[in-house]
Design an enzyme around this catalytic site. Sequence first.
Site, short mmCIF file in Angstrom:
data_model
loop_
_atom_site.label_atom_id
_atom_site.label_comp_id
_atom_site.label_asym_id
_atom_site.label_seq_id
_atom_site.Cartn_x
_atom_site.Cartn_y
_atom_site.Cartn_z
N CYS A 78 0.84 -1.19 0.00
CA CYS A 78 0.00 0.00 0.00
C CYS A 78 0.87 1.24 0.00
CB CYS A 78 -0.90 0.01 1.24
SG CYS A 78 -1.86 -1.51 1.46
N ARG B 49 -4.88 1.51 -0.44
CA ARG B 49 -4.79 0.07 -0.24
C ARG B 49 -4.70 -0.72 -1.54
NH1 ARG B 49 -9.06 -4.36 2.32
NH2 ARG B 49 -7.46 -5.93 2.79
N LEU B 50 -3.74 -1.64 -1.57
CA LEU B 50 -3.71 -2.73 -2.53
C LEU B 50 -4.11 -3.97 -1.76
CD1 LEU B 50 -3.00 -3.89 -5.34
CD2 LEU B 50 -0.66 -4.25 -4.49
#
Length: 616
Positions: free
Chosen positions: A2, A50-51
């Site tokens: 992230c 966010r990933l």
Amino acid sequence: MCGITGWVDFERDLRHERRATAAMTGTMACRGPDAEGVWTDRHAALGHRRLAVIDLEGGGQPMTAEADGRVIACLTYSGEVYNFRELRAELASHGHAFRTRSDTEVVLRGYLHWGEGVAERLNGMFAFAVWDARSEELLLVRDRMGVKPLYYFPTTSGVIFGSEPKAILDRPEVPRRVTADGLREILEIVKSPEHAVFSGMYEVRPGHVVRVTRSGLTKRRYWSLEAREHTDDLPTTVRTVRELLQDIVERQLISDVPLCTLLSGGLDSSAITALAARSPTVRGEGPLRSFSVDFHPHGREYVADGLRGTSDASFVRDMARHVGVEHQEILLESGEMAEPGLRAKVLRAVDLPPAYWGDMWPSLYRLFQSVRQHSTVALSGEAADEVFGGYRWFFDPEAVRGETFPWLAPATRVFFDGKQLLDPGLLRTLGMDDFLRDSFAQAMGEVPVLPGESAVDRRMRRLSHVHLTRFVQTLLDRKDRMSMAVGLEVRVPFCDHRLVDYVFNVPWEMKTFDGREKSLLRAATADLLPESVVRRVKSPYPTTQDPAYDRRLRTALGEVLADPDAPVLPLLDRPAALRLIGSEVGDISPQHRRTGTELALGLNSWLSAYAVTLDL
């Protein structure tokens, strides 16, 4: 993986600064394409992109912990903790209740239970910030090897931080100023600890915690390489390396999204791919996917240079057949690597001039962009050369005995020196020789000592240490920026601190027991690999040899010289640049002949795009 950012100001109420915090957070949208979050308190504001990789439904950030109806701590976190399941069970046994399946919540609960001591308990790659509302203090924490980046800018009343400089530079109070010290860092591949090029900005040093309170800022080291006697014999050492690698790879296969490996056909990436393909975690989901990169032919056969003896393609195919992976070769057009639009994306990802790696920057960007169409997580063989001693200069007596960074020794310096087109007067003013000498002395002063160690082992320990604390940082930065620019998480099993710690203390004679580079890694994984890969000599990441790429660079340099407003002009040796433009390109364009052009163009683009003020 992230992007994190935020700020603390003990003299302002930041509850009304959501828009400003969101703007900082938005600068890193590529690092986290799946979600965005902002949290503010009276003196703290945290942002997160966010990933989603673990617990896709839960794990949103910034994540808070409450007690008696109020927030007591808030976390913004980037990375992966590979032992989060064990830590979760331990914390649960102490009475902690969990709302999600994420490693993020384990880190937050771990902080509440162990305080800043949570850092020592984490196995992974991570960078995070915790605001403790009870004591009104901020903690910035970075993983042991520095896989994940974390920058900060102290202010008179707090601090501004971010995964990348761009988040900090978004704040108007942060000057885009670079002094002579910063320019020196750009011009030489020395990677001084904590130095972030921009004046007043710093990196959190790997293995360190930075604490910010009303009283000021303090730092604490929670991990570093230590010199210890190695008592295992060779068979035990080889077996230990294999067992560590098996455990590391198995842990790093945990993912709730598609996962693959980056396969170059070299020993490092092949070992990771073979171990991953054998894992029960992968085998239950069909064949493992792998990806490699190369360039379309340009009419001439591959020509070996001082670093790359062979091209990757045949070794990649041997390896893919041997372990049964579903492999895809990504072929790139060399000319495209010089496209202004692509190079602008690279610059935006790096926040600095993409200098000495040349076309490897845009080619990595395109590789990761292609991989991201199929996978969200990739395992890489990065850092094995630093851990096991894989580079050719480890075996060059002049580099081993020299009083400078080994990659800058005479035999290989040409591959990392891009100063050919810079004004000689500028270089004298900067005192580059003194800078290199001082930087090397500082690096050597940090090497731990083992009493009674032989002169050879002492010298090779110095080389290993400088690679693990300086050189590998440049590679990890490159991989992080290019992968996260397209929302791909790249994991680096060889950076597991248990493996690094163990191999660092193996005597050099044992590390090279068969007379070759990376002897221990080869012995530990040879049974998994085809003979061609086992025999192959180290060859770095590929670079184009197409003269069409070189010609496009020279055309761009000519345009810079013709622009009276080009900001790089005062730094250049104009006659030298004109001579280069007028010289013959030839049928083959090796990377080292382009480094000066790459640096000049990169500096010009950076100075312009980032409105940098040079204060030399």
